[in-house]
Scaffold this motif. Structure first.
Motif, short mmCIF file in Angstrom:
data_model
loop_
_atom_site.label_atom_id
_atom_site.label_comp_id
_atom_site.label_asym_id
_atom_site.label_seq_id
_atom_site.Cartn_x
_atom_site.Cartn_y
_atom_site.Cartn_z
N VAL A 91 0.85 -1.18 0.00
CA VAL A 91 0.00 0.00 0.00
C VAL A 91 0.90 1.24 0.00
O VAL A 91 1.97 1.24 0.60
N LYS A 92 0.46 2.28 -0.69
CA LYS A 92 1.21 3.53 -0.75
C LYS A 92 0.97 4.33 0.52
O LYS A 92 -0.17 4.61 0.89
N VAL A 93 2.05 4.69 1.21
CA VAL A 93 1.96 5.38 2.50
C VAL A 93 2.79 6.67 2.43
O VAL A 93 3.91 6.67 1.93
N ALA A 94 2.23 7.75 2.95
CA ALA A 94 2.96 9.00 3.10
C ALA A 94 3.37 9.16 4.55
O ALA A 94 2.54 9.04 5.45
N THR A 95 4.66 9.40 4.81
CA THR A 95 5.15 9.68 6.16
C THR A 95 5.88 11.01 6.11
O THR A 95 6.90 11.14 5.44
N ASP A 96 5.33 12.01 6.82
CA ASP A 96 5.91 13.35 6.85
C ASP A 96 6.17 13.88 5.44
O ASP A 96 7.21 14.53 5.16
N GLY A 97 5.25 13.59 4.52
CA GLY A 97 5.33 14.12 3.16
C GLY A 97 6.11 13.27 2.18
O GLY A 97 6.14 13.58 0.99
N GLU A 98 6.74 12.18 2.64
CA GLU A 98 7.50 11.30 1.76
C GLU A 98 6.69 10.04 1.46
O GLU A 98 6.10 9.46 2.37
N ILE A 99 6.68 9.59 0.20
CA ILE A 99 5.86 8.46 -0.22
C ILE A 99 6.70 7.19 -0.24
O ILE A 99 7.81 7.15 -0.78
N THR A 100 6.13 6.09 0.34
CA THR A 100 6.80 4.79 0.40
C THR A 100 5.76 3.69 0.16
O THR A 100 4.62 3.82 0.59
N MET A 101 6.17 2.60 -0.50
CA MET A 101 5.32 1.43 -0.60
C MET A 101 5.61 0.52 0.59
O MET A 101 6.76 0.21 0.87
N MET A 102 4.55 0.09 1.30
CA MET A 102 4.71 -0.73 2.49
C MET A 102 3.84 -1.98 2.42
O MET A 102 2.80 -1.99 1.75
N ASP A 103 4.28 -3.02 3.13
CA ASP A 103 3.52 -4.27 3.16
C ASP A 103 2.20 -4.07 3.89
O ASP A 103 2.09 -3.33 4.86
N ASN A 104 1.18 -4.74 3.39
CA ASN A 104 -0.16 -4.74 3.95
C ASN A 104 -0.34 -6.06 4.72
O ASN A 104 -0.04 -7.12 4.17
N PRO A 105 -0.77 -6.05 6.01
CA PRO A 105 -1.30 -4.93 6.78
C PRO A 105 -0.20 -4.02 7.33
O PRO A 105 0.97 -4.38 7.37
N LEU A 106 -0.65 -2.83 7.78
CA LEU A 106 0.23 -1.83 8.36
C LEU A 106 0.19 -1.94 9.88
O LEU A 106 -0.88 -2.04 10.47
N GLU A 107 1.37 -1.89 10.48
CA GLU A 107 1.48 -1.89 11.94
C GLU A 107 1.90 -0.49 12.38
O GLU A 107 2.95 0.01 11.97
N ILE A 108 1.10 0.14 13.23
CA ILE A 108 1.36 1.52 13.65
C ILE A 108 1.40 1.57 15.18
O ILE A 108 0.51 1.05 15.84
N HIS A 109 2.43 2.20 15.73
CA HIS A 109 2.53 2.30 17.18
C HIS A 109 3.45 3.45 17.58
O HIS A 109 4.13 4.05 16.74
N VAL A 110 3.45 3.75 18.87
CA VAL A 110 4.37 4.73 19.43
C VAL A 110 5.68 4.02 19.76
O VAL A 110 5.68 2.97 20.40
N MET A 111 6.79 4.58 19.30
CA MET A 111 8.10 3.97 19.54
C MET A 111 8.49 4.10 21.02
O MET A 111 8.22 5.13 21.66
N ASP A 112 9.09 3.04 21.55
CA ASP A 112 9.56 3.09 22.94
C ASP A 112 10.64 4.16 23.12
O ASP A 112 10.63 4.91 24.09
N GLU A 113 11.59 4.22 22.16
CA GLU A 113 12.64 5.23 22.24
C GLU A 113 12.08 6.59 21.83
O GLU A 113 11.21 6.68 20.97
N GLN A 114 12.62 7.64 22.43
CA GLN A 114 12.19 8.99 22.08
C GLN A 114 13.32 9.75 21.39
O GLN A 114 14.49 9.41 21.50
N LEU A 115 12.93 10.77 20.65
CA LEU A 115 13.89 11.62 19.97
C LEU A 115 14.41 12.67 20.96
O LEU A 115 13.62 13.35 21.62
#
Length: 329
Positions: A292-316
């Motif tokens: 599936v075509k996914v935009a992250t912060d304005g950049e387009i990437t093809m990713m495997d379906n299904p999509l896994e979305i979560h909050v990262m344990d590490e912080q910036l």
């Protein structure tokens, strides 16, 4: 809403830390030269050590950011991204991976990440702010192992972003160009998504033209959903999906999104909204396609379906200015 944990854990950056700066040279030569000169002048006047590397080709950004991040980690320095939200995302990925401190000199059209964290859009002011900044841990979202700082989306929104970038190359970068490009995209044929969601372990089905996950307080406030902007301060992500089927309704939503100020919406009539920490998104309307075509912060990437979305344990570990004290009443 202020995250008190983040506020209390803010620390001062080492005053002698070297800045390893990745500057996106995506604009014209004269503008890029001016930006480089501004950065170098302010840092030299401050007597600060730095190494500035130009990103001349988009395909080199990951390698350059990884090299600078390793140098920053080895020397106790600071990795700095100078560019728009897409550049900031790419460099931030390496900052998280290498565990080094991270600074931002925002130079994009909307600059959601920088504006959310009080970083000036004027370049000279941003460099001065970087010199006086303190380190604050910042939440990072992940979709299929790719980080995002502002948002991730599927459906019509990524298509709009692709068209917008093509139009900006031809007509220049402005919010008017972004709005007209969004109008063109919306009036072209597009498919509604059939989604099966697992939200923190609970199933839900959804039909929408675009599915949007936010990790940026300012953007959520502009959409007009304060509870979701508050959720981002509590270690969660925000999901938004337009329910409207008519093109006029979608036109209103997408044009305001393209302009960076969606305005206040009637949630009951227009949107499905919720917050979450972890979610699986199965796109059922892709037929036999496995990506599936996914935009992250304005950049387009093809990713495997299904999509896994979560909050990262590490912080910036973001260097950002301390908030100015409120004026006395």
């Amino acid at each position: 809403m202020i995250n008190l944990t983040h506020a209390m854990t803010a620390t001062a950056a080492p005053p002698d830390a070297t800045f390893f700066i990745a500057l996106n040279a995506g604009s014209g030569h004269s503008e890029t030269d001016e930006r480089r000169s501004t950065i170098e002048t302010v840092l030299r006047q401050a007597g600060r050590k730095f190494e500035l590397t130009m990103i001349d080709e988009p395909g080199t950004i990951d390698d350059i950011a990884a090299r600078l991040a390793q140098q920053a980690a080895d020397s106790g320095g600071v990795l700095v991204a100078a560019g728009g939200d897409g550049t900031i995302n790419a460099v931030a990925r390496q900052a998280v991976a290498h565990g080094c401190q991270f600074g931002v000199l925002p130079q994009g059209t909307f600059n959601y990440f920088g504006r959310t964290h009080g970083i000036p859009e004027d370049l000279s002011e941003a460099v001065h702010a970087l010199l006086a900044a303190r380190v604050h841990p910042v939440q990072v979202g992940v979709i299929n192992d790719r980080v995002f700082l502002v948002n991730a989306s599927i459906g019509l929104y990524p298509k709009m972003l692709e068209e917008r970038e093509a139009d900006k190359k031809q007509f220049g970068r402005s919010r008017l160009v972004a709005a007209l490009s969004a109008l063109k995209t919306l009036l072209s044929p597009h498919q509604r998504l059939r989604l099966v969601l697992q939200i923190d372990g609970k199933p839900q089905r959804l039909r929408t033209a675009t599915f949007f996950v936010g990790n940026n307080r300012l953007q959520m406030e502009q959409i007009g959903i304060p509870p979701l902007s508050d959720a981002l301060e509590d270690g969660r992500l925000a999901a938004v999906a337009p329910r409207t089927k008519g093109k006029l309704g979608m036109l209103w939503l997408m044009l305001h999104g393209a302009l960076g100020r969606m305005g206040r919406l009637n949630q009951a009539d227009e949107l499905t909204t919720f917050s979450f920490k972890q979610m699986e998104v199965q796109v059922r309307s892709l037929s036999r396609r496995r990506q599936v075509k996914v935009a992250t912060d304005g950049e387009i990437t093809m990713m495997d379906n299904p999509l896994e979305i979560h909050v990262m344990d590490e912080q910036l570990l973001l260097l950002k200015p301390e908030p100015k004290p409120a004026a006395a009443q």
